[in-house]
Design an enzyme around this catalytic site. Structure first.
Site, PDB file in Angstrom:
ATOM      1  N   GLY A  49       0.774  -1.234   0.000  1.00 56.79           N
ATOM      2  CA  GLY A  49       0.000   0.000   0.000  1.00 56.79           C
ATOM      3  C   GLY A  49       0.799   1.274   0.000  1.00 56.79           C
ATOM      4  O   GLY A  49       0.228   2.362  -0.136  1.00 56.79           O
ATOM      5  N   GLU A  67       4.362  -6.401   1.839  1.00 56.55           N
ATOM      6  CA  GLU A  67       3.989  -6.857   0.487  1.00 56.55           C
ATOM      7  C   GLU A  67       3.753  -5.684  -0.443  1.00 56.55           C
ATOM      8  O   GLU A  67       2.646  -5.480  -0.932  1.00 56.55           O
ATOM      9  CB  GLU A  67       2.652  -7.622   0.549  1.00 56.55           C
ATOM     10  CG  GLU A  67       2.578  -8.805   1.432  1.00 56.55           C
ATOM     11  CD  GLU A  67       1.123  -9.235   1.677  1.00 56.55           C
ATOM     12  OE1 GLU A  67       0.191  -8.461   1.371  1.00 56.55           O
ATOM     13  OE2 GLU A  67       0.946 -10.338   2.172  1.00 56.55           O
ATOM     14  N   PRO A  68       4.761  -4.875  -0.706  1.00 55.88           N
ATOM     15  CA  PRO A  68       4.525  -3.736  -1.599  1.00 55.88           C
ATOM     16  C   PRO A  68       4.441  -4.178  -3.061  1.00 55.88           C
ATOM     17  O   PRO A  68       5.138  -5.103  -3.476  1.00 55.88           O
ATOM     18  CB  PRO A  68       5.770  -2.872  -1.385  1.00 55.88           C
ATOM     19  CG  PRO A  68       6.841  -3.861  -1.021  1.00 55.88           C
ATOM     20  CD  PRO A  68       6.156  -4.958  -0.265  1.00 55.88           C
ATOM     21  N   ARG A 104       3.081  -1.471  -5.830  1.00 55.77           N
ATOM     22  CA  ARG A 104       3.302  -0.196  -6.516  1.00 55.77           C
ATOM     23  C   ARG A 104       4.675   0.413  -6.209  1.00 55.77           C
ATOM     24  O   ARG A 104       5.346   0.921  -7.093  1.00 55.77           O
ATOM     25  CB  ARG A 104       2.204   0.788  -6.089  1.00 55.77           C
ATOM     26  CG  ARG A 104       2.179   2.065  -6.880  1.00 55.77           C
ATOM     27  CD  ARG A 104       1.174   3.048  -6.275  1.00 55.77           C
ATOM     28  NE  ARG A 104      -0.079   2.407  -5.970  1.00 55.77           N
ATOM     29  CZ  ARG A 104      -1.059   2.235  -6.848  1.00 55.77           C
ATOM     30  NH1 ARG A 104      -0.933   2.682  -8.069  1.00 55.77           N
ATOM     31  NH2 ARG A 104      -2.177   1.626  -6.488  1.00 55.77           N
ATOM     32  N   CYS A 152     -14.133   2.860 -27.620  1.00 60.99           N
ATOM     33  CA  CYS A 152     -15.490   3.400 -27.665  1.00 60.99           C
ATOM     34  C   CYS A 152     -16.124   3.385 -26.276  1.00 60.99           C
ATOM     35  O   CYS A 152     -17.039   2.605 -25.996  1.00 60.99           O
ATOM     36  CB  CYS A 152     -16.309   2.619 -28.681  1.00 60.99           C
ATOM     37  SG  CYS A 152     -15.578   2.777 -30.315  1.00 60.99           S
ATOM     38  N   TYR A 157       0.216  -1.743 -12.060  1.00 56.62           N
ATOM     39  CA  TYR A 157      -1.205  -1.821 -12.432  1.00 56.62           C
ATOM     40  C   TYR A 157      -1.458  -1.204 -13.809  1.00 56.62           C
ATOM     41  O   TYR A 157      -2.490  -0.595 -14.052  1.00 56.62           O
ATOM     42  CB  TYR A 157      -2.087  -1.164 -11.346  1.00 56.62           C
ATOM     43  CG  TYR A 157      -1.820  -1.756  -9.980  1.00 56.62           C
ATOM     44  CD1 TYR A 157      -2.285  -3.027  -9.687  1.00 56.62           C
ATOM     45  CD2 TYR A 157      -1.066  -1.070  -9.027  1.00 56.62           C
ATOM     46  CE1 TYR A 157      -2.008  -3.607  -8.452  1.00 56.62           C
ATOM     47  CE2 TYR A 157      -0.785  -1.643  -7.795  1.00 56.62           C
ATOM     48  CZ  TYR A 157      -1.263  -2.919  -7.512  1.00 56.62           C
ATOM     49  OH  TYR A 157      -0.977  -3.489  -6.306  1.00 56.62           O
TER      50      TYR A 157
HETATM   51  C1  PLP Z   1      -2.629  -5.435  -3.899  1.00 57.90           C
HETATM   52  C2  PLP Z   1      -2.090  -5.975  -2.644  1.00 57.90           C
HETATM   53  C3  PLP Z   1      -0.840  -5.573  -2.184  1.00 57.90           C
HETATM   54  C4  PLP Z   1       0.010  -4.537  -2.879  1.00 57.90           C
HETATM   55  O1  PLP Z   1      -0.535  -3.263  -2.841  1.00 57.90           O
HETATM   56  P1  PLP Z   1       0.335  -2.004  -3.349  1.00 57.90           P
HETATM   57  O2  PLP Z   1      -0.536  -0.842  -3.132  1.00 57.90           O
HETATM   58  O3  PLP Z   1       0.629  -2.221  -4.786  1.00 57.90           O
HETATM   59  O4  PLP Z   1       1.577  -1.956  -2.525  1.00 57.90           O
HETATM   60  C5  PLP Z   1      -0.346  -6.167  -1.034  1.00 57.90           C
HETATM   61  N1  PLP Z   1      -1.060  -7.093  -0.360  1.00 57.90           N
HETATM   62  C6  PLP Z   1      -2.281  -7.489  -0.768  1.00 57.90           C
HETATM   63  C7  PLP Z   1      -3.021  -8.504   0.014  1.00 57.90           C
HETATM   64  C8  PLP Z   1      -2.836  -6.946  -1.918  1.00 57.90           C
HETATM   65  O5  PLP Z   1      -4.045  -7.333  -2.309  1.00 57.90           O
END
Ligand code: PLP
Length: 443
Positions: free
Chosen positions: A252, A286-287, A289, A357, A386
């Site tokens: 996130g 878990e990044p 982005r 379209c 994304y």
């Molecule tokens: C999408 C997601 C992430 C990654 O989110 P980012 O905003 O891209 O860092 C991490 N953990 C879970 C469970 C997700 O669904």
């Protein structure tokens, strides 16, 4: 836990995407030269930008014992996964398809975490047979299914419970995942009872908790709230005699975007250390982005200009099927012209739209791009996350190509899919009026 004074990190994107003699370059290559060989639209990534993002995060987090798993859904190209895996990054997957990709990229199964609200039995079985690190479970019903599948395979499933901490990440509603009304995770109040029940089952090895509050989070205080709730929950579970060795803090972390400077990684690391650093848990983030978002451009050609209500409408050959974020999340991607704009202040206003379209196939209004004309090449910036992973063939357009630049060479890491390959999946016979043609069984 002792922390060094937070150091303000200024990401310097200019190092990878920059103008040299007025021409847009990616690392050591002129984009015009790449576009001569690769037809538009295509994604263009900088390997160095990804390595930089990984090193910033890992330098901040490894001193406090946090390991990193890349959220594969942000950019699932195998070459990208391989690059990150070779740096030591684990993988966070959300489907059986992403498991295949992570394994194809050489990621060790022991560093793969499986998240997601709707895992099928087949996906769970595959994950257990592969021996992945952990399955993050999102409902009581899923716990039952995982236990059944594990029993039928004669295996034990290593799981963590994903908590919905009821924290608003203050990001776009469509990327908010941890408020009470969200479909994600298990309500925090239900965790203690479920955790104790799951821990008592022989098929399950309950290792801990997971949380993920949303995406493109800019203000770090929601992380502090969420992680503090997790710490409280770990303490409460331990007080009941339960073991909680692992804590997964999700992704996130936002990136700098347009005028937004993006959050400070040192401050993020301080928040992790202060809230959960002393629990003695194995910590993971878990990044998605953060690791790839700024490392990619979507390259497009201007096809037509026409007069609009307020300036020109510039129709480009990339559409919402190639880059869905503006249509889906109201995202505005900065645009870089291939030739540096001169006298940009007086330049016209352009609304850049795609060929699809749909009215939502609209990238927004831009100024300061200089005078544009048909045939000009442009790049949407901050498109590494994304972007390609969400691309589709809507309007029967070719699935977009991807190119990776490293130093002064580049490689096409996904070639454009052509329409014949798409049509091959379809039944071209006139089956309503006669017997179906003999067909091979679906693979
Ligand atoms: C999408 C997601 C992430 C990654 O989110 P980012 O905003 O891209 O860092 C991490 N953990 C879970 C469970 C997700 O669904």
């Amino acid at each position: 836990m002792a922390m060094t004074t937070p150091r303000k990190i200024q990401p310097d994107q200019q190092a990878w995407f920059h103008y040299r003699a007025g021409e847009l370059h990616v690392e050591g290559l002129c984009l015009t030269d790449i576009a001569r060989e690769v037809p538009t639209p295509f994604y263009c990534y900088s390997a160095e930008a990804m390595r930089w993002a990984y090193s910033i995060l890992s330098d901040a987090l490894s001193p406090i014992g946090v390991s990193i798993c890349f959220a594969v859904k942000a950019n699932s190209n195998i070459a990208v996964l391989r690059l990150l895996s070779e740096l030591g990054c684990g993988m966070d997957i959300v489907s059986g398809g992403e498991l295949e990709r992570a394994l194809a990229a050489g990621a060790p199964s022991s560093r793969i975490i499986f998240s997601g609200v709707g895992k099928t039995r087949a996906e769970i079985a595959h994950a257990l047979e592969t021996g992945i690190h952990q399955i993050n479970v999102e409902s009581a019903a899923e716990i039952e299914v995982i236990a059944e599948v594990a029993r039928s395979l004669g295996r034990r499933a290593t799981i963590a419970l994903r908590v919905n901490p009821d924290v608003d990440a203050k990001t776009h509603a469509k990327i908010t995942t941890a408020t009470k009304d969200s479909k994600f995770g298990i309500a925090i109040d239900d965790i203690p009872e479920l955790y104790a029940k799951a821990a008592a089952r022989p098929e399950l090895d309950v290792q801990g908790l997971a949380v993920h509050i949303g995406s493109q989070v800019q203000d770090l205080s929601p992380f502090r709230h969420a992680f503090a709730s997790m710490a409280g929950l770990v303490t409460a579970l331990r007080a009941k005699g339960l073991e909680v060795p692992r804590l997964d803090l999700g992704g996130g972390i936002g990136i700098a975007f347009g005028d937004n400077p993006g959050p400070d990684i040192a401050e993020y690391a301080s928040i992790v250390a202060e809230t959960v650093g002393d629990l003695g848990c194995q910590l993971t983030v878990e990044p998605g982005r953060w690791l790839v978002g700024r490392a990619g451009l979507l390259v497009t050609e201007l096809l037509y200009l026409k007069d609009g209500q307020d300036g020109y409408v510039a129709i480009v050959d990339a559409g919402m099927n190639d880059l869905m974020r503006p249509a889906l999340y109201d995202a505005k991607h900065p645009v870089l012209p291939f030739h540096q704009a001169k006298g940009a202040a007086a330049s016209p206003r352009y609304r850049i739209v795609g060929p699809i379209c749909e009215s939502s196939d609209d990238f927004g209004a831009y100024e300061g791009l200089g005078e544009l004309k048909a045939g000009d090449l442009l790049a949407f910036d901050c498109a590494g996350a994304y972007g390609a992973s969400m691309a589709s063939t809507y309007n029967s357009r070719d699935l977009v190509a991807e190119v990776l630049v490293d130093g002064d060479h580049f490689r096409t890491i996904r070639r454009r899919q052509n329409i014949r390959e798409v049509l091959e999946l379809e039944d071209t016979g006139n089956w309503q009026n006669g017997p179906a043609p003999a067909k091979k069984a679906a693979g």
